[in-house]
Design a protein around this motif. Structure first.
Motif, PDB file in Angstrom:
ATOM      1  N   MET A 115      -2.879 -12.016  -4.554  1.00 10.91           N
ATOM      2  CA  MET A 115      -2.391 -10.754  -5.093  1.00 10.91           C
ATOM      3  C   MET A 115      -1.779 -11.028  -6.469  1.00 10.91           C
TER       4      MET A 115
ATOM      5  N   GLU B 150       0.244  -6.242  -9.197  1.00  6.82           N
ATOM      6  CA  GLU B 150       0.119  -5.520  -7.931  1.00  6.82           C
ATOM      7  C   GLU B 150       1.414  -5.606  -7.137  1.00  6.82           C
ATOM      8  N   VAL B 151       2.016  -6.789  -7.114  1.00  9.69           N
ATOM      9  CA  VAL B 151       3.275  -6.983  -6.400  1.00  9.69           C
ATOM     10  C   VAL B 151       4.372  -6.148  -7.048  1.00  9.69           C
TER      11      VAL B 151
ATOM     12  N   TYR C  55       3.980  -3.453  -8.735  1.00  5.17           N
ATOM     13  CA  TYR C  55       3.695  -2.030  -8.631  1.00  5.17           C
ATOM     14  C   TYR C  55       3.964  -1.463  -7.235  1.00  5.17           C
ATOM     15  N   LYS C  56       3.947  -2.289  -6.206  1.00  5.74           N
ATOM     16  CA  LYS C  56       4.129  -1.800  -4.827  1.00  5.74           C
ATOM     17  C   LYS C  56       5.413  -0.976  -4.664  1.00  5.74           C
TER      18      LYS C  56
ATOM     19  N   GLY D 212       5.171   2.136  -6.783  1.00  4.33           N
ATOM     20  CA  GLY D 212       4.240   3.103  -6.211  1.00  4.33           C
ATOM     21  C   GLY D 212       4.852   3.886  -5.056  1.00  4.33           C
ATOM     22  N   LEU D 213       5.618   3.191  -4.215  1.00  2.00           N
ATOM     23  CA  LEU D 213       6.281   3.873  -3.101  1.00  2.00           C
ATOM     24  C   LEU D 213       7.309   4.888  -3.606  1.00  2.00           C
TER      25      LEU D 213
ATOM     26  N   ASP E 120       1.037   8.959 -10.358  1.00  3.80           N
ATOM     27  CA  ASP E 120       0.451   7.641 -10.130  1.00  3.80           C
ATOM     28  C   ASP E 120      -0.091   7.039 -11.429  1.00  3.80           C
TER      29      ASP E 120
END
Length: 88
Positions: free
Chosen positions: A1, A5-6, A8-9, A12-13, A72
């Motif tokens: 990953m 991406e890490v 953004y998690k 994103g939530l 988003d």
């Protein structure tokens, strides 16, 4: 990953929760304009017609989708500015 991406998690939530609140508020305002009423009908509202219920559901879904996409996309752009890569 990837690191983006890490990173953004959690963003994103949080953005998902914010987009839901924004969409809900926007829908309430639009519904007041469309029907002149404060509350939109629920699917089980016995006193409302099929037409009212389905129009409200379609409008709510469309508003939610547009707000979610905008939030988003903004989050992804901000993540790229911070990390230098687009979140996947």
């Amino acid at each position: 990953m990837k690191a983006s991406e890490v990173a953004y998690k959690p963003v994103g939530l949080a953005l998902g929760a914010v987009s839901g609140m924004i969409a809900g508020a926007a829908f309430k305002q639009v519904w007041k304009i469309v029907e002149g009423e404060g509350d939109a009908p629920s699917a089980t509202d016995e006193d409302r017609s099929w037409k009212q219920v389905l129009i409200a559901a379609a409008l709510q879904g469309a508003i939610f989708a547009v707000v979610k996409a905008a939030v988003d996309r903004s989050g992804a752009v901000a993540t790229r500015r911070v990390t230098g890569t687009w979140p996947g």
